[in-house]
Design a protein around this motif. Sequence first.
Motif, PDB file in Angstrom:
ATOM      1  N   SER A  56      -9.548   5.718  -8.831  1.00 20.24           N
ATOM      2  CA  SER A  56     -10.453   5.340  -7.745  1.00 20.24           C
ATOM      3  C   SER A  56      -9.673   4.994  -6.495  1.00 20.24           C
ATOM      4  N   ASP A  57     -10.357   5.111  -5.345  1.00 19.61           N
ATOM      5  CA  ASP A  57      -9.739   4.805  -4.054  1.00 19.61           C
ATOM      6  C   ASP A  57      -9.949   3.325  -3.748  1.00 19.61           C
ATOM      7  N   LEU A  58      -9.069   2.459  -4.303  1.00 21.91           N
ATOM      8  CA  LEU A  58      -9.227   1.013  -4.156  1.00 21.91           C
ATOM      9  C   LEU A  58      -8.188   0.449  -3.199  1.00 21.91           C
ATOM     10  N   VAL A  59      -8.571  -0.601  -2.486  1.00 23.02           N
ATOM     11  CA  VAL A  59      -7.650  -1.255  -1.545  1.00 23.02           C
ATOM     12  C   VAL A  59      -7.761  -2.771  -1.703  1.00 23.02           C
ATOM     13  N   THR A 109       0.818  -1.220   0.000  1.00 21.51           N
ATOM     14  CA  THR A 109       0.000   0.000   0.000  1.00 21.51           C
ATOM     15  C   THR A 109       0.847   1.264   0.000  1.00 21.51           C
ATOM     16  N   SER A 110       1.968   1.250   0.696  1.00 16.05           N
ATOM     17  CA  SER A 110       2.796   2.458   0.830  1.00 16.05           C
ATOM     18  C   SER A 110       3.406   2.907  -0.502  1.00 16.05           C
ATOM     19  N   LYS A 111       3.529   1.988  -1.474  1.00 12.18           N
ATOM     20  CA  LYS A 111       4.178   2.330  -2.749  1.00 12.18           C
ATOM     21  C   LYS A 111       3.206   2.891  -3.789  1.00 12.18           C
ATOM     22  N   ILE A 112       1.890   2.749  -3.553  1.00 12.58           N
ATOM     23  CA  ILE A 112       0.904   3.118  -4.588  1.00 12.58           C
ATOM     24  C   ILE A 112       0.636   4.618  -4.587  1.00 12.58           C
ATOM     25  N   VAL A 155      -4.646 -15.974   3.270  1.00 15.67           N
ATOM     26  CA  VAL A 155      -5.085 -17.020   2.325  1.00 15.67           C
ATOM     27  C   VAL A 155      -5.375 -16.314   1.006  1.00 15.67           C
ATOM     28  N   ASP A 156      -4.473 -16.503   0.018  1.00 18.81           N
ATOM     29  CA  ASP A 156      -4.549 -15.711  -1.217  1.00 18.81           C
ATOM     30  C   ASP A 156      -5.855 -15.880  -1.989  1.00 18.81           C
ATOM     31  N   ALA A 157      -6.487 -17.050  -1.875  1.00 17.17           N
ATOM     32  CA  ALA A 157      -7.719 -17.301  -2.643  1.00 17.17           C
ATOM     33  C   ALA A 157      -8.868 -16.386  -2.212  1.00 17.17           C
ATOM     34  N   PHE A 158      -8.831 -15.895  -0.960  1.00 14.04           N
ATOM     35  CA  PHE A 158      -9.928 -15.061  -0.459  1.00 14.04           C
ATOM     36  C   PHE A 158      -9.642 -13.561  -0.580  1.00 14.04           C
ATOM     37  N   SER A 159      -8.444 -13.179  -1.062  1.00 10.03           N
ATOM     38  CA  SER A 159      -8.112 -11.754  -1.190  1.00 10.03           C
ATOM     39  C   SER A 159      -8.964 -11.118  -2.286  1.00 10.03           C
ATOM     40  N   ALA A 160      -9.298  -9.853  -2.108  1.00  6.55           N
ATOM     41  CA  ALA A 160     -10.103  -9.152  -3.121  1.00  6.55           C
ATOM     42  C   ALA A 160      -9.714  -7.684  -3.172  1.00  6.55           C
ATOM     43  N   ILE A 161      -9.873  -7.078  -4.359  1.00  5.67           N
ATOM     44  CA  ILE A 161      -9.627  -5.644  -4.524  1.00  5.67           C
ATOM     45  C   ILE A 161     -10.995  -4.974  -4.542  1.00  5.67           C
ATOM     46  N   ILE A 178      -6.425  -4.660   5.794  1.00  2.96           N
ATOM     47  CA  ILE A 178      -5.927  -3.832   4.683  1.00  2.96           C
ATOM     48  C   ILE A 178      -4.496  -3.483   5.059  1.00  2.96           C
ATOM     49  N   GLY A 179      -3.534  -4.070   4.372  1.00  2.00           N
ATOM     50  CA  GLY A 179      -2.131  -3.892   4.760  1.00  2.00           C
ATOM     51  C   GLY A 179      -1.918  -4.521   6.129  1.00  2.00           C
TER      52      GLY A 179
END
Length: 620
Positions: A493-496, A407-410, A507-513, A547-548
């Motif tokens: 847009s303000d996306l996270v 998040t810090s790099k975006i 668990v990477d399968a449950f991550s979402a933007i 988030i982060g």
Amino acid sequence: MSTFADTTFTPPEQIRNFCIIAHIDHGKSTLADRMLQLTGVLQERDYRAQYLDRMDIERERGITIKAQNVRLPWTSTVGRHPQNCVLHMIDTPGHVDFTYEVSRALAACEGAVLLVDAAQGIEAQTLANLYLALEKDLHIIPVLNKIDLPAAEPDKYAAELSHIIGCEPSDVLRVSAKTGDGVRELLDEIVKQVPPPEGDADAPARAMIFDSVYDTYRGVVTYIRVIDGQITPRQRIRMMSTNATHELLEVGIISPEPKPSKGLGVGEVGYLITGVKDVRQSKVGDTVTWEKRGATEPLPGYREPQPMVYSGLYPVDGSDYPVLREALEKLQLNDASLTFEPETSAALGFGFRCGFLGLLHLEITRSRLEREYNLDLIATAPNVVYQVYLEDGTDFEVTNPSDWPATSKIAEVHEPVSKVTVIAPSEFIGAIMELCQGKRGELRGMDYLSEDRVELRYRLPLGEIIFDFFDSLKSRTRGYASLDYEEEGEQASDLVKVDILLQGEPVDAFSAIVHKDHAYAYGTKMATQLRELIPRQQFEVPIQAAIGSRIIARETIRAIRKDVLAKCYGGDISRKRKLLEKQKEGKKRMKTVGRVEVPQEAFVAALSADGPADKTKGKK
């Protein structure tokens, strides 16, 4: 009937090339059935409903997925003398996800039959297909179908159609594809109104590839529309985009089954077989010419379909990975818009990141993979393509949440937006506006098509449309609204990225933007679902949404506890306390070495839009 297949070349002035375009379920395939029967190419004993819908899944769902072309002989009785004609008809899909099939069919035609349900009127996809046809400068024949229904209002919708197209209400033809009423007159009008194809019969051959399919026994079957010159069997041909050369093993027409012919002339539609096994060598939109003394200028091609939605497909059984790869490769032969590349997930193992044109396309593809190749699949939550700009000035595309940078790099994130058209009865304007505003929509305009029907135009983020927008729209308008959308660039847009942690491990399968405003809702929904789906372990398992490094939601799966005090009755309290402390130490030690086992059913249920949390939502 078979004389058409034997004729060498049909004069262009006797040919009429047209397609049928309409919204879903307005009767395109049924009208095509009546035309097949009336023209005599389909015998009564061979007839079955929706004859041109060849796939099982098309017949089950009652929708057309693949455009189909067929050649029909017709003797028109309009005018003083009967006129023998050849009609090339293309039946197209109606759903927004398969618009690319429609656009390719339009390029092979001079006319289009615009079909509208006399009981429902003009729908969003009707307008979208009409504008596509007008862009290609096609002659439009407006037709009202289903006039035999008790609820039909042909006069009302004829006025609506004439207002949009700019013709008189009396010019709108009225047919019933079910009973065949008015279909004969429609065929005569096609002969009368649709202009014959133009082309130079003496010029070097130029033919446009508008579709190609893979046949297990014969290799690639390429569907073409001849613009100039002639194509005959045993010629050597050249594909102009790749310069690949082939010998023509067979040239033929579809009437309604493939029939070899002595060649194809100007304006004719048919197929080629070269024995090639790779569909990529018969690229849709390419120009076919002779190898020697061929054309130098190719025909204008098609825009390549760009995937709009991405989702990961993983086999439930890891050993099925090679079967899935082979299945996707075979499916891609008949579906040029499907893209895929291998990817790995820590939770789900090996799979593929696939690109689709929309959610129905995803659903159909998954269904075909499971049915035709006997696979059990898990599909991850659908994602769109995000453009991420970093503080150091670099930018890259993200189609998978696992590729999301820290998040810090975006510096900024851009998401795709769409131009959305909704047509509905005017009583639902408030409900539609409320839904669109909740999905971050921006109203672009509103027009009344008639006294009681309205067209709303919105600009909406694509990520909001693909998930549950269509379902919400249908439920709020009692099924009366129709939706069409097309790409319209991107916006900042303000996306996270929301991560789901099990015992501190993501668990990477449950991550979402998701949008920042919706992050808390997504986090609590997933945590609640997983608490119900994951079985209790020997130790306490915290489920967190983050988030982060910031935790935004938490649920806890309580540990299974053995009753260690069962044998202690009476006596000193310190004995009981000692046993409980010993159990507590054991649980703490187990927590440091134990891994949370997530069953496959939990992944399937949590990643489907209607997981347990959604089902219980309405009951409370």
